[in-house]
Design a protein around this motif. Structure first.
Motif, mmCIF file in Angstrom:
data_model
loop_
_atom_site.group_PDB
_atom_site.id
_atom_site.type_symbol
_atom_site.label_atom_id
_atom_site.label_comp_id
_atom_site.label_asym_id
_atom_site.label_seq_id
_atom_site.Cartn_x
_atom_site.Cartn_y
_atom_site.Cartn_z
ATOM 1 N N PRO A 125 0.827 -1.209 0.000
ATOM 2 C CA PRO A 125 0.000 0.000 0.000
ATOM 3 C C PRO A 125 0.861 1.259 0.000
ATOM 4 O O PRO A 125 1.905 1.313 0.664
ATOM 5 C CB PRO A 125 -0.803 -0.123 1.299
ATOM 6 N N GLU A 126 0.434 2.256 -0.745
ATOM 7 C CA GLU A 126 1.152 3.525 -0.810
ATOM 8 C C GLU A 126 0.533 4.469 0.222
ATOM 9 O O GLU A 126 -0.496 5.090 -0.019
ATOM 10 C CB GLU A 126 1.065 4.092 -2.229
ATOM 11 N N LEU A 127 1.161 4.544 1.385
ATOM 12 C CA LEU A 127 0.617 5.301 2.509
ATOM 13 C C LEU A 127 1.178 6.722 2.539
ATOM 14 O O LEU A 127 2.349 6.947 2.240
ATOM 15 C CB LEU A 127 0.934 4.586 3.827
ATOM 16 N N LYS A 128 0.319 7.668 2.914
ATOM 17 C CA LYS A 128 0.703 9.070 2.971
ATOM 18 C C LYS A 128 0.645 9.559 4.420
ATOM 19 O O LYS A 128 -0.039 8.975 5.254
ATOM 20 C CB LYS A 128 -0.244 9.905 2.114
ATOM 21 N N THR B 84 -5.856 -2.025 -4.780
ATOM 22 C CA THR B 84 -5.804 -0.928 -5.752
ATOM 23 C C THR B 84 -7.195 -0.538 -6.228
ATOM 24 O O THR B 84 -7.351 0.408 -6.993
ATOM 25 C CB THR B 84 -4.940 -1.312 -6.967
ATOM 26 N N TYR C 165 -3.040 3.769 7.060
ATOM 27 C CA TYR C 165 -3.699 2.682 6.327
ATOM 28 C C TYR C 165 -5.206 2.881 6.324
ATOM 29 O O TYR C 165 -5.873 2.617 5.321
ATOM 30 C CB TYR C 165 -3.339 1.323 6.937
ATOM 31 N N TYR D 135 -5.901 5.257 3.700
ATOM 32 C CA TYR D 135 -5.697 4.576 2.412
ATOM 33 C C TYR D 135 -6.969 3.831 1.997
ATOM 34 O O TYR D 135 -7.395 3.890 0.838
ATOM 35 C CB TYR D 135 -4.514 3.624 2.574
ATOM 36 N N GLU E 110 -9.797 6.431 1.097
ATOM 37 C CA GLU E 110 -9.592 7.043 -0.216
ATOM 38 C C GLU E 110 -10.107 6.152 -1.342
ATOM 39 O O GLU E 110 -10.560 6.634 -2.377
ATOM 40 C CB GLU E 110 -8.110 7.340 -0.434
ATOM 41 N N GLN E 111 -10.036 4.838 -1.116
ATOM 42 C CA GLN E 111 -10.479 3.896 -2.144
ATOM 43 C C GLN E 111 -11.905 3.397 -1.933
ATOM 44 O O GLN E 111 -12.366 2.527 -2.666
ATOM 45 C CB GLN E 111 -9.520 2.702 -2.198
#
Length: 238
Positions: A65-68, A101, A127, A130, A133-134
């Motif tokens: 996962p691309e975490l911000k 994704t 997370y 994350y 957002e999806q």
């Protein structure tokens, strides 16, 4: 009346109880795989559940996962992104590691399934964001380990899931079994084995779980399927 779904542990195995390995690619497993889907359909479930590794292996190819960085975390409460979906897939992911994704999964001929993540308090705020957002649903159940009883109750209460198929791996299957939540064990057994010792079986206790007395079962039915494949159904010996 139960305040949780009816729960069936439904697995495809080799003749020696393995749920993964080279035998899965053999000619003997072809009929077994088809029978596994047919028998799964016969339960008319609204969801199936797998552990993190199974999800990563079959659906995300171990994508990370691309975490911000999160300035304002979301509240750590349950999130229903889609109510009344035709089908759900439930990911038992205590720490929040699966790199989805998109918020649905397609598998075999099953209806497109909306993803629900089961998290514990170990999952990070990043997370959780994350998932939000999806538009992926999630529930919290447990501090460090998944509380399968609480998770089951939330799956019924929040998503209306009345029949849940628990479909591996061995650790999550055992977690549900040790909490007394499995109503039936359904095994489609292929007439093959590969002799490997490094693959998983239907039920496996993680090292951080307490040892309990052996669990016994009562045979409900046996059906011989084409090409010597068996469908075994067990209830708990209560």
């Amino acid at each position: 009346m139960m305040n949780r779904p009816k729960i069936i542990c439904h697995m495809l195995t080799s003749i020696n109880g393995k749920i993964s390995g080279g035998y899965m690619g053999s000619k003997y497993a072809v009929v077994g795989g088809e029978a596994y889907e047919t028998t799964n359909d016969s339960y008319h479930s609204q969801a199936w559940l797998c552990g993190r590794v199974t999800m990563e292996k079959n659906f995300t190819d171990f994508h990370k996962p691309e975490l911000k960085e999160i300035a304002t975390p979301y509240p750590r409460t349950d999130y229903v992104a889609q109510a009344n979906a035709e089908m759900y897939i439930v990911s038992a992911d205590p720490s929040g590691k699966v790199g989805w994704t998109k918020n649905t999964v397609t598998y075999e001929n099953r209806p497109e399934a909306h993803i629900i993540e089961i998290l514990t308090d170990k999952a990070s705020d990043a997370y959780v964001a994350y998932l939000r957002e999806q538009q992926i649903s999630y529930i919290f159940a447990g501090k460090d380990l998944i509380d399968c009883t609480l998770a089951s109750e939330k799956l019924l209460a929040l998503f209306g899931i009345k029949t849940l198929m628990v479909s591996g791996g061995g650790y999550i299957n055992w977690s549900f079994l040790q909490e007394g939540l499995i109503d039936e064990v359904s095994i489609v057994m292929t007439p093959s084995t590969d002799g490997r010792t490094d693959t998983n079986t239907i039920f496996e206790r993680a090292d951080n779980l307490p040892e309990i007395a052996p669990v016994g079962f009562k045979l409900k039915s046996v059906e011989i399927i084409e090409e010597d494949t068996l469908w075994l159904r067990y209830g708990l010996d209560k």
